[in-house]
Motif scaffolding. Structure first.
Motif, PDB file in Angstrom:
ATOM      1  N   LEU A   1       5.660  -7.298  -4.375  1.00 19.15           N
ATOM      2  CA  LEU A   1       4.720  -6.445  -3.877  1.00 19.15           C
ATOM      3  C   LEU A   1       3.767  -5.904  -4.961  1.00 19.15           C
ATOM      4  O   LEU A   1       4.451  -5.280  -5.766  1.00 19.15           O
ATOM      5  CB  LEU A   1       4.892  -5.513  -2.973  1.00 19.15           C
ATOM      6  CG  LEU A   1       5.573  -6.105  -1.787  1.00 19.15           C
ATOM      7  CD1 LEU A   1       6.457  -5.036  -0.921  1.00 19.15           C
ATOM      8  CD2 LEU A   1       5.277  -7.018  -0.869  1.00 19.15           C
ATOM      9  N   VAL A   2       2.512  -6.149  -5.004  1.00 16.86           N
ATOM     10  CA  VAL A   2       1.675  -5.256  -6.123  1.00 16.86           C
ATOM     11  C   VAL A   2       1.196  -4.098  -5.504  1.00 16.86           C
ATOM     12  O   VAL A   2       0.562  -4.135  -4.522  1.00 16.86           O
ATOM     13  CB  VAL A   2       0.607  -6.227  -6.498  1.00 16.86           C
ATOM     14  CG1 VAL A   2      -0.332  -5.338  -7.688  1.00 16.86           C
ATOM     15  CG2 VAL A   2       1.009  -7.450  -7.217  1.00 16.86           C
ATOM     16  N   ALA A   3       1.665  -2.903  -6.307  1.00 12.93           N
ATOM     17  CA  ALA A   3       1.333  -1.639  -5.348  1.00 12.93           C
ATOM     18  C   ALA A   3      -0.015  -1.292  -5.297  1.00 12.93           C
ATOM     19  O   ALA A   3      -0.975  -1.559  -6.188  1.00 12.93           O
ATOM     20  CB  ALA A   3       1.895  -0.518  -6.525  1.00 12.93           C
ATOM     21  N   GLY A   4      -0.541  -0.999  -4.087  1.00 14.73           N
ATOM     22  CA  GLY A   4      -1.641  -0.740  -3.686  1.00 14.73           C
ATOM     23  C   GLY A   4      -2.671  -2.197  -3.489  1.00 14.73           C
ATOM     24  O   GLY A   4      -3.976  -1.896  -3.252  1.00 14.73           O
ATOM     25  N   HIS A   5      -2.196  -3.048  -3.528  1.00  9.03           N
ATOM     26  CA  HIS A   5      -3.016  -4.389  -3.386  1.00  9.03           C
ATOM     27  C   HIS A   5      -2.293  -5.207  -2.143  1.00  9.03           C
ATOM     28  O   HIS A   5      -2.764  -5.314  -1.145  1.00  9.03           O
ATOM     29  CB  HIS A   5      -2.939  -5.131  -4.728  1.00  9.03           C
ATOM     30  CG  HIS A   5      -3.529  -6.259  -5.069  1.00  9.03           C
ATOM     31  ND1 HIS A   5      -4.383  -6.393  -6.191  1.00  9.03           N
ATOM     32  CD2 HIS A   5      -3.970  -7.019  -4.087  1.00  9.03           C
ATOM     33  CE1 HIS A   5      -4.896  -7.589  -6.033  1.00  9.03           C
ATOM     34  NE2 HIS A   5      -4.859  -7.993  -4.755  1.00  9.03           N
TER      35      HIS A   5
ATOM     36  N   PRO B   1      10.891  -6.576  -4.485  1.00  7.41           N
ATOM     37  CA  PRO B   1      10.237  -5.428  -5.290  1.00  7.41           C
ATOM     38  C   PRO B   1       8.809  -5.227  -5.105  1.00  7.41           C
ATOM     39  O   PRO B   1       8.080  -6.157  -4.768  1.00  7.41           O
ATOM     40  CB  PRO B   1      10.634  -5.807  -6.709  1.00  7.41           C
ATOM     41  CG  PRO B   1      10.779  -7.372  -6.542  1.00  7.41           C
ATOM     42  CD  PRO B   1      10.964  -7.674  -5.201  1.00  7.41           C
ATOM     43  N   VAL B   2       8.419  -3.905  -5.384  1.00  6.70           N
ATOM     44  CA  VAL B   2       7.205  -3.568  -5.510  1.00  6.70           C
ATOM     45  C   VAL B   2       6.825  -3.303  -6.943  1.00  6.70           C
ATOM     46  O   VAL B   2       7.805  -2.637  -7.670  1.00  6.70           O
ATOM     47  CB  VAL B   2       6.914  -2.346  -4.710  1.00  6.70           C
ATOM     48  CG1 VAL B   2       7.348  -0.993  -5.037  1.00  6.70           C
ATOM     49  CG2 VAL B   2       5.295  -2.131  -4.499  1.00  6.70           C
ATOM     50  N   THR B   3       5.627  -3.541  -7.457  1.00  8.01           N
ATOM     51  CA  THR B   3       5.203  -3.223  -8.946  1.00  8.01           C
ATOM     52  C   THR B   3       5.085  -1.749  -9.018  1.00  8.01           C
ATOM     53  O   THR B   3       4.785  -1.237  -8.179  1.00  8.01           O
ATOM     54  CB  THR B   3       4.103  -4.052  -9.236  1.00  8.01           C
ATOM     55  OG1 THR B   3       3.046  -3.441  -8.684  1.00  8.01           O
ATOM     56  CG2 THR B   3       4.258  -5.564  -8.950  1.00  8.01           C
ATOM     57  N   ARG B   4       5.234  -1.187 -10.248  1.00 12.04           N
ATOM     58  CA  ARG B   4       4.688  -0.009 -10.528  1.00 12.04           C
ATOM     59  C   ARG B   4       2.909  -0.008 -10.383  1.00 12.04           C
ATOM     60  O   ARG B   4       2.444  -0.963 -10.546  1.00 12.04           O
ATOM     61  CB  ARG B   4       5.082   0.602 -11.963  1.00 12.04           C
ATOM     62  CG  ARG B   4       4.266  -0.447 -13.134  1.00 12.04           C
ATOM     63  CD  ARG B   4       4.666   0.184 -14.400  1.00 12.04           C
ATOM     64  NE  ARG B   4       4.292  -0.793 -15.549  1.00 12.04           N
ATOM     65  CZ  ARG B   4       2.992  -0.946 -16.007  1.00 12.04           C
ATOM     66  NH1 ARG B   4       1.965  -0.281 -15.539  1.00 12.04           N
ATOM     67  NH2 ARG B   4       2.742  -1.755 -16.915  1.00 12.04           N
TER      68      ARG B   4
ATOM     69  N   GLN C   1       0.943  -1.154   0.176  1.00 16.29           N
ATOM     70  CA  GLN C   1      -0.124   0.049   0.091  1.00 16.29           C
ATOM     71  C   GLN C   1       0.949   1.351  -0.054  1.00 16.29           C
ATOM     72  O   GLN C   1       0.632   2.247  -0.623  1.00 16.29           O
ATOM     73  CB  GLN C   1      -0.747   0.079   1.189  1.00 16.29           C
ATOM     74  CG  GLN C   1      -1.927  -1.131   1.119  1.00 16.29           C
ATOM     75  CD  GLN C   1      -3.088  -0.914   2.237  1.00 16.29           C
ATOM     76  OE1 GLN C   1      -4.129  -1.496   1.981  1.00 16.29           O
ATOM     77  NE2 GLN C   1      -2.916  -0.456   3.287  1.00 16.29           N
ATOM     78  N   ALA C   2       2.008   1.183   0.553  1.00 16.48           N
ATOM     79  CA  ALA C   2       2.875   2.601   0.534  1.00 16.48           C
ATOM     80  C   ALA C   2       3.818   2.374  -0.601  1.00 16.48           C
ATOM     81  O   ALA C   2       4.588   3.156  -0.821  1.00 16.48           O
ATOM     82  CB  ALA C   2       3.902   2.246   1.764  1.00 16.48           C
ATOM     83  N   ALA C   3       3.595   1.421  -1.269  1.00 17.78           N
ATOM     84  CA  ALA C   3       4.161   1.368  -2.857  1.00 17.78           C
ATOM     85  C   ALA C   3       5.658   1.538  -2.593  1.00 17.78           C
ATOM     86  O   ALA C   3       6.353   1.965  -3.333  1.00 17.78           O
ATOM     87  CB  ALA C   3       3.591   2.445  -3.776  1.00 17.78           C
ATOM     88  N   ARG C   4       6.034   0.732  -1.554  1.00 17.52           N
ATOM     89  CA  ARG C   4       7.735   0.643  -1.288  1.00 17.52           C
ATOM     90  C   ARG C   4       8.323  -0.833  -1.353  1.00 17.52           C
ATOM     91  O   ARG C   4       7.501  -1.583  -0.807  1.00 17.52           O
ATOM     92  CB  ARG C   4       7.945   1.307   0.243  1.00 17.52           C
ATOM     93  CG  ARG C   4       7.725   2.755   0.259  1.00 17.52           C
ATOM     94  CD  ARG C   4       8.144   3.403   1.869  1.00 17.52           C
ATOM     95  NE  ARG C   4       9.315   3.173   2.067  1.00 17.52           N
ATOM     96  CZ  ARG C   4       9.908   3.444   3.161  1.00 17.52           C
ATOM     97  NH1 ARG C   4       9.310   4.304   3.989  1.00 17.52           N
ATOM     98  NH2 ARG C   4      11.285   3.178   3.693  1.00 17.52           N
TER      99      ARG C   4
END
Lengths: 235, 235, 235, 235
Positions: free
Chosen positions: D164-168, D126-129, D105-108
């Motif tokens: 990590l999928v950003a926001g997910h 890694p986090v996705t775009r 969720q923090a996109a980090r």
């Protein structure tokens, strides 16, 4: 000798464990028989899972043991001073429950940030001043009680049934040992919510006096409306 | 061969799990028989729920296996150096318990912020320096012990029964394997409270030397008053 | 009298406990029979482990008791106003679950920071304005409902099945009592993740409208694709 | 039909629950039979406590169902793309485990802050775009896989078994379904420690490459020394 009281105190000590407030032997609960002037208290350093009602020690208000083979809790002198200073209370709890201890370690009073707090504590839960070196090196356990009594000041101990000893942890009290434990369990939840509330909104001042009064008196005193009885808090 | 010791070490490993300090096979406990110079240690990577006393490996202080079919914990060399450097200890624990590990990852010593800390650790719990690349690429497990011994320095290992390895996690020790686990469980609670105390009051310096001494010596040493025996900590 | 409804409401109250949202007697769940215009609600201050379907009180929408010996929850008037204002809902929950309460105490809406949120709440979970002293000293419980209805405003209560009462805690609702509890349990997880997400990335604005819509409508409405049925959320 | 695989996948789904990573029906695990090119996956929205091996759906790599009465998980297309893109993997997990989700969720990306991380993930997780509106409104589930594959880039998916999928939230994988769940459970602990480590020391850059390598290769690859076998990670 005061078997019912010793059993209540044993039960209250075990409830402290069930409430998740205890690691190993940290924490102790006592209860008083006001008529006889006798206090029943947990023995020092005995594991909870082996404790029996017969291990609960009875002392008078000067700390003289009148029943039991074990040493009383090393915090006995603090308990006794609270009973002597706060005539309405019937039980005392000391724990190192983590979030109340966090506030004690930060030497900050817990502000009244919400109605959960207001349902039990009629204002910020006070923190004591730091003990002086002389007080620590002198009668330390008694002096811990002295600063608690100071921190409560002219507040009614029944409407502020807890204080945080700076750098140490919480002491709570109540009508009897069970009620003191109940207050300690609620304090821990209130303390945990307060840690994160302050992180989310550092400038918060907490709820208004009217909301504090509304919730506190909804559960306490002659006009209480909570629960199935009309004059006291949740049954 | 040293069956009682192996059983104690098994029990202590299982207590580490019960204390909530273990995920999967992370963590290991050992104990020593000083007379025979033999160390009993958890086997590497074996699930706790299937571990038996016979799986506990015995080695001498040079790491030569003298009993057991399994490989010893991959952290054996660290344990052995601690036994050789700290002559009073009888048990060693390594875990990745989350909050102690958080301080280790932040490469910060845990300051003595309250009496829970002072009851067990007579001062800040030290953190090691970061290992050099040469130390990591060389005899890494041994060098982990080297920096722990450096971090303890001239402190008494019995009054500072833990150190944090920077970027890694805690090592704890004690009179025996059970006592080492007890210290590890308390360290985790102390570490968790310290994380949030520092968040609530970043400038805190912790408790006074007199309060630290008061609590530490209440539970340890000749003048201890806690528990049912007079010369040692909580029974 | 409406035995099935009273049993569902009892079950939902117990599920609130199982979901970890309840300390002691804090929290209450109700359900409505729209045809008869009757509401079944938890009695006030009764411990969950002794509660029976017969203790669940039935009242009409004006709060007149039509079944049961116990006093209804002291939050009854809030529940009733929500049923009267949100015609599609069939169950209401109030709890002091810790993380939702933290946001309520901070008087901040919970932003939509991820898809877990979007699966249940179609936008930020709103927080009410602070009640005025007059509202608190007047018909406090009713006025708590008034500010919730205000906070929902022209949003569809079925796509925003929760609101935070500033300085107090969450109210949630749903198709029936069980669904309201389900939403309350998810809200608590969403609130906990949001506390820490905001700490990690204070400037976050949350997910895009398209991601919010994608997830919300994947579980709700005519085009839902989640679960085994085509027209409703997870079975 | 592939009964053993379906049973393994059922077991792995239940282990995800036991690992504390699941609320209600959130989360899904799949496993693949590479020889037959068939994937076994959890059905959509079915409660875990009623799930049986026969409810596990089999599909081919194009998503065509070849066994089972239930709808497959709504995340099927993401799983399939991961199997097609990462030829060495045998199991995939998606969960909304709270702390991994907080980083998502923090996109980090989760930096490698300690050896617990290094034991499993050979570098930052890694986090996705963020997905574009067109990707969300188009084949959303497939595109979720696309950005994961992008985020892994030229890294070896077996040495970086999570993204990590950003926001997910997180997706994890492994040699088989059980190994993927194991990685997901460790990721959650690593993510929780990282949240608090960053709070304690915001400027931290994490451990050195040599410490990362030392720990990663101690558990993985030809020179692994952890556990009882010489060529693989913890048994």
């Amino acid at each position: 000798m005061l078997k019912a009281l010793r059993e209540q105190v044993l039960e209250a000590n075990l409830d402290l464990v069930k409430g998740g407030l205890v690691l190993y032997t940290f924490g102790n609960v006592s209860g008083i028989d006001r008529d006889q002037g006798l206090v029943a208290i947990k023995p020092s350093g005995v594991p909870y899972d082996r404790m029996k009602a017969d291990d609960i020690v009875l002392t008078d208000l000067d700390g003289k043991k009148v029943y039991g083979d074990m040493r009383p809790s090393s915090d006995l002198a603090t308990h006794l001073l609270l009973y002597k200073s706060f005539s309405g209370i019937g039980g005392v709890v000391h724990s190192h429950s983590e979030y109340a201890t966090i506030w004690a370690q930060a030497a900050r009073a817990i502000p009244a940030l919400g109605t959960t707090h207001a349902d039990y504590f009629h204002g910020p839960v006070p923190v004591t001043r730091v003990l002086t070196d002389a007080e620590i090196e002198g009668d330390y356990v008694l002096n811990t009680g002295v600063v608690i009594v100071e921190a409560i000041g002219d507040k009614d101990p029944m409407s502020m049934p807890a204080a945080l000893v700076a750098g140490h942890g919480p002491f709570c009290w109540g009508r009897d040992a069970a009620d003191a434990v109940h207050n300690a369990v609620v304090l821990e939840s209130v303390a945990r919510m307060a840690v994160h509330t302050v992180a989310l909104r550092p400038e918060t001042r907490g709820i208004s006096q009217s909301l504090l009064d509304q919730h506190y008196f909804r559960k306490h005193g002659a006009k209480a409306t909570y629960g199935q009885a009309s004059s006291d808090k949740a049954l």
